[in-house]
Enzyme design. Sequence first.
Site, PDB file in Angstrom:
ATOM      1  N   ARG A   1       0.798  -1.105   0.027  1.00 16.84           N
ATOM      2  CA  ARG A   1      -0.022  -0.044  -0.259  1.00 16.84           C
ATOM      3  C   ARG A   1       0.843   1.341   0.258  1.00 16.84           C
ATOM      4  O   ARG A   1       1.947   1.299   0.583  1.00 16.84           O
ATOM      5  CB  ARG A   1      -1.056  -0.113   1.268  1.00 16.84           C
TER       6      ARG A   1
ATOM      7  N   THR B   1      -1.367   7.620  -0.068  1.00 13.00           N
ATOM      8  CA  THR B   1      -2.877   7.281  -0.325  1.00 13.00           C
ATOM      9  C   THR B   1      -3.318   6.193   0.257  1.00 13.00           C
ATOM     10  O   THR B   1      -4.679   5.874   0.323  1.00 13.00           O
ATOM     11  CB  THR B   1      -2.957   7.143  -1.799  1.00 13.00           C
TER      12      THR B   1
ATOM     13  N   ASP C   1       1.455  -1.565  12.321  1.00 14.92           N
ATOM     14  CA  ASP C   1       1.852  -2.359  10.963  1.00 14.92           C
ATOM     15  C   ASP C   1       2.208  -3.739  11.469  1.00 14.92           C
ATOM     16  O   ASP C   1       3.312  -3.849  11.955  1.00 14.92           O
ATOM     17  CB  ASP C   1       2.670  -1.754  10.312  1.00 14.92           C
TER      18      ASP C   1
ATOM     19  N   ASP D   1       5.483  -4.871  10.024  1.00 15.99           N
ATOM     20  CA  ASP D   1       6.839  -4.271  10.556  1.00 15.99           C
ATOM     21  C   ASP D   1       7.068  -4.977  12.097  1.00 15.99           C
ATOM     22  O   ASP D   1       8.019  -5.156  12.592  1.00 15.99           O
ATOM     23  CB  ASP D   1       6.358  -2.876  10.983  1.00 15.99           C
TER      24      ASP D   1
HETATM   25  N1  URA Z   1      -2.083  -2.902   7.669  1.00 16.48           N
HETATM   26  C1  URA Z   1      -1.473  -3.208   8.935  1.00 16.48           C
HETATM   27  O1  URA Z   1      -0.401  -3.839   9.232  1.00 16.48           O
HETATM   28  N2  URA Z   1      -1.918  -2.525  10.198  1.00 16.48           N
HETATM   29  C2  URA Z   1      -3.017  -1.728   9.722  1.00 16.48           C
HETATM   30  O2  URA Z   1      -3.553  -1.312  10.691  1.00 16.48           O
HETATM   31  C3  URA Z   1      -3.752  -1.719   8.471  1.00 16.48           C
HETATM   32  C4  URA Z   1      -3.008  -2.516   7.242  1.00 16.48           C
END
Ligand code: URA
Length: 206
Positions: free
Chosen positions: A93, A97, A191, A194
Amino acid sequence: MKASLITILRDSKTNLVDFRRATHKLASILAAEAAAHLGYEQVQVQTPLASAKGVKYQSRLILAPVLRSGLALLPSFLQFFDDALVGMIGAQRDEVTAIAHGYYCKLPAIHPKDDVIILDPMIATGGSGVMTLKAVRDAGAAEERIIFASVIAAPEGLASLKKEFPKVCVITAQIDERLNDRKYILPGLGDFGDRFFGTCSPIPPD
Ligand code: URA
């Protein structure tokens, strides 16, 4: 059990090892839940003593982790389904955006009778989910044979998957409140990729 594992995942103080451990346990539970939706047939087997009724999975299974965070769920699913084929889909992503774009797709040719389990821990906007579902359908999967396994889903993302793919079975451990301005799930866990892979970058609060 699921709630306690999600609590560990949510806690920003959870270290890398504990985050991974909780992910693997939770993924095993999700795999068991997904197994209940796979096609099976009735069979008869012979025990050493008598004939017994049983069941047998009737189709091939394809696991499709969405890179990168879907890879975190793969080991537990493979322990469960050790003869599954694995196809990979890369979706990233845009950090500004939040729109997902596909950058990789390597799926086996899929027969409409095959079962497919897509692995993607976070359903946020549903953008990468819809993209992945389209790729799996284009590879030959029947919509009603696709299961989407996730850890946390936002209502917005769930609605978008259901709108475009109403027959897909979505399995999620928890449904959260909403998305923030940056399209992260609230309260969420940050995330996922991460935190699982140890590439944490701070996420500004809403
Ligand atoms: N992807 C993620 O890892 N966390 C989110 O909150 C949204 C998408």
